[in-house]
Design a protein around this motif. Structure first.
Motif, PDB file in Angstrom:
ATOM      1  N   ARG A 214     -82.181  20.045 -47.506  1.00  0.00           N
ATOM      2  CA  ARG A 214     -82.174  18.571 -48.018  1.00  0.00           C
ATOM      3  C   ARG A 214     -81.000  18.564 -49.137  1.00  0.00           C
ATOM      4  O   ARG A 214     -80.329  17.647 -49.322  1.00  0.00           O
ATOM      5  N   ILE A 215     -80.951  19.757 -49.836  1.00  0.00           N
ATOM      6  CA  ILE A 215     -80.178  19.765 -51.162  1.00  0.00           C
ATOM      7  C   ILE A 215     -78.800  19.976 -50.473  1.00  0.00           C
ATOM      8  O   ILE A 215     -77.923  19.457 -50.819  1.00  0.00           O
ATOM      9  N   ASN A 216     -78.568  20.880 -49.225  1.00  0.00           N
ATOM     10  CA  ASN A 216     -77.363  21.058 -48.659  1.00  0.00           C
ATOM     11  C   ASN A 216     -76.677  19.481 -48.121  1.00  0.00           C
ATOM     12  O   ASN A 216     -75.693  19.120 -48.307  1.00  0.00           O
ATOM     13  N   GLU A 217     -77.694  18.661 -47.492  1.00  0.00           N
ATOM     14  CA  GLU A 217     -77.112  17.494 -46.984  1.00  0.00           C
ATOM     15  C   GLU A 217     -76.708  16.672 -48.210  1.00  0.00           C
ATOM     16  O   GLU A 217     -75.901  15.769 -48.249  1.00  0.00           O
ATOM     17  N   LEU A 218     -77.604  16.519 -49.412  1.00  0.00           N
ATOM     18  CA  LEU A 218     -77.349  15.923 -50.618  1.00  0.00           C
ATOM     19  C   LEU A 218     -75.737  16.407 -50.997  1.00  0.00           C
ATOM     20  O   LEU A 218     -74.993  15.252 -51.393  1.00  0.00           O
ATOM     21  N   LEU A 219     -75.495  17.586 -51.091  1.00  0.00           N
ATOM     22  CA  LEU A 219     -74.226  18.091 -51.584  1.00  0.00           C
ATOM     23  C   LEU A 219     -73.172  17.544 -50.734  1.00  0.00           C
ATOM     24  O   LEU A 219     -72.187  17.129 -51.307  1.00  0.00           O
ATOM     25  N   GLU A 220     -73.314  17.790 -49.369  1.00  0.00           N
ATOM     26  CA  GLU A 220     -72.176  17.325 -48.658  1.00  0.00           C
ATOM     27  C   GLU A 220     -72.062  15.784 -48.768  1.00  0.00           C
ATOM     28  O   GLU A 220     -70.794  15.568 -48.748  1.00  0.00           O
ATOM     29  N   LYS A 221     -73.102  14.949 -48.968  1.00  0.00           N
ATOM     30  CA  LYS A 221     -72.957  13.467 -49.214  1.00  0.00           C
ATOM     31  C   LYS A 221     -72.207  13.139 -50.458  1.00  0.00           C
ATOM     32  O   LYS A 221     -71.350  12.353 -50.581  1.00  0.00           O
ATOM     33  N   GLU A 222     -72.706  13.935 -51.513  1.00  0.00           N
ATOM     34  CA  GLU A 222     -72.270  13.814 -52.998  1.00  0.00           C
ATOM     35  C   GLU A 222     -70.841  14.429 -53.425  1.00  0.00           C
ATOM     36  O   GLU A 222     -70.591  14.279 -54.555  1.00  0.00           O
ATOM     37  N   LEU A 223     -70.232  15.170 -52.439  1.00  0.00           N
ATOM     38  CA  LEU A 223     -69.035  15.860 -53.044  1.00  0.00           C
ATOM     39  C   LEU A 223     -67.883  15.477 -53.695  1.00  0.00           C
ATOM     40  O   LEU A 223     -67.582  15.554 -54.808  1.00  0.00           O
ATOM     41  N   ASP A 224     -67.743  14.140 -53.225  1.00  0.00           N
ATOM     42  CA  ASP A 224     -66.573  13.236 -53.711  1.00  0.00           C
ATOM     43  C   ASP A 224     -66.791  12.540 -54.725  1.00  0.00           C
ATOM     44  O   ASP A 224     -66.320  12.342 -55.812  1.00  0.00           O
ATOM     45  N   PHE A 225     -68.416  12.202 -55.010  1.00  0.00           N
ATOM     46  CA  PHE A 225     -68.662  11.552 -56.039  1.00  0.00           C
ATOM     47  C   PHE A 225     -68.726  12.476 -57.256  1.00  0.00           C
ATOM     48  O   PHE A 225     -68.152  12.219 -58.703  1.00  0.00           O
ATOM     49  N   LEU A 226     -69.352  13.684 -56.972  1.00  0.00           N
ATOM     50  CA  LEU A 226     -69.094  14.693 -58.092  1.00  0.00           C
ATOM     51  C   LEU A 226     -67.738  15.224 -58.648  1.00  0.00           C
ATOM     52  O   LEU A 226     -67.561  15.222 -59.776  1.00  0.00           O
TER      53      LEU A 226
END
Length: 379
Positions: A214-226
């Motif tokens: 779940r953390i990996n999925e979150l990071l993939e989704k939010e990379l551009d945001f970060l």
């Protein structure tokens, strides 16, 4: 009247440590061994783990010999693998008996995991002094079964009398790697080690040694945001997920690692840490003293990761986001943190206050007592 007992720290004690399956069981055992090795330089050490688990690689990397047993846990959901469990248990008990007969340990230490069960069971049955170190607020089945058999139980949380004999419990905290102390002094070197930009905030993302889906999925989704917040990301995705996420290594300001061996440097380089809330991770992050966003795993016994994280959040020492709330809360809570240096400092200061820096030494003191070693005392 003063009574002094001469301590023979040069004696060649034989010490077995058993624990594994995840880094949360392996690294405490290594930390305890390192402390005992300093005290007893002539001691001989042997680790016992489960064959084909990560301890078979990580323990030799730490400089210790390890013997593997054919053992695994029972799957919660029924699978054909459970059919082999009785045979593995009998094999591991026999293997543990042979190891003990050959190595002749003076003391046996367990830090949890499948292999520690057979080894500690056989040691206790033979009357060998034994100690288990329970990291969590809710013990696993192995340590619960061992509690009545071993000599001492070192714990990190209050209230463990529900599971263990009260007269055996010593609250020590969880052992952490000695190289995590004073990491702020290592920051400049750490930035060079990871080839990071000193002008950007570094976000360190940890999902445990095996990874967190779940953390990996979150990071993939939010990379551009970060990346819109002028940060760089060091992302340990875990060995189970590396092939899936290594493509992001080609993205500027993103590093994807299967596993980070030099965690002291990773912590030193980090400005904000996103992490699971396993007991050892929590203990390490208290020592590290950086602002943390905990995303606890809900898939553990008694939801103990959420309890671990909540205990820290209640002290205004970390941010807690449940997996079920990530889509709604992550961006808002991250923005509130990244734009507020005062909040970052407050979280860092508060979590540092919760650290138990002497845990490893306190556990080693208990091992000394089991070895019959007593320091000078007043009688």
């Amino acid at each position: 009247m003063k009574h002094t007992t001469v301590v023979d720290y040069n004696k060649t004690y034989h010490i077995i440590l058993s624990g594994g399956g995840t880094g949360g069981h392996i690294y405490p055992a290594v930390a305890i061994a390192n402390e005992l090795k300093q005290r007893f330089p002539n001691a001989k050490f042997l680790f016992v783990g489960a064959k084909d688990r990560m301890e078979m690689d990580k323990v030799p990397e730490a400089g210790y010999k390890i013997h593997g047993l054919w053992i695994s846990g029972i799957q919660r959901a029924w699978t054909l693998k459970n059919l082999s469990f009785p045979f593995k248990l009998i094999s591991s008990l026999w293997g543990a008996k042979k190891i003990i007969a050959k190595f002749k340990p003076d003391v046996v230490i367990g830090t949890g995991g499948f292999a520690s069960g057979p080894l500690l069971h056989m040691a206790a049955a033979k009357g060998i002094p034994s100690l288990i170190q329970e990291q969590n607020s809710f013990p696993g089945i192995t340590n619960k079964l061992l509690g009545k058999k071993v000599s001492k139980i070192c714990v990190a949380y209050d209230g463990l009398e529900r599971f263990f004999p009260a007269n055996k419990i010593i609250k020590t905290g969880n052992p952490v790697r000695a190289d995590l102390l004073h990491i702020n002094e290592k920051r400049s070197a750490a930035l060079k080690t990871f080839q990071l930009d000193a002008e950007k905030k570094t976000i360190l993302v940890l999902g445990g040694s095996l990874g967190a889906r779940r953390i990996n999925e979150l990071l993939e989704k939010e990379l551009d945001f970060l990346l819109t917040h002028n940060v760089q990301v060091v992302w340990q995705c875990g060995k189970l997920y590396y092939n899936q996420y290594k493509i992001y290594n080609h993205t500027k300001h993103i590093q994807v690692h299967q596993f980070i061996n030099d965690m002291a440097s990773a912590y030193a380089a980090a400005d904000i840490i996103i992490s699971r809330a396993g007991a050892i991770s929590v203990s390490e992050l208290c020592i590290v003293g950086k602002p943390v966003i905990f995303i606890p795993s809900p898939n553990v016994a008694e939801d103990h990761q959420t309890k671990n994280a909540q205990a820290i959040a209640n002290e205004q020492a970390a941010i807690l986001i449940k997996e079920s709330d990530l889509d709604v809360d992550f961006q808002n809570k991250f923005i509130q943190l990244i734009v507020a240096p005062d909040k970052q400092k407050a979280l860092a200061d508060n979590i540092k206050k919760l650290a138990r820096e002497n845990a490893t030494k306190d556990i080693a003191d208990q091992v000394e007592q089991l070895l019959g070693v007593q320091k000078a005392k007043t009688a």
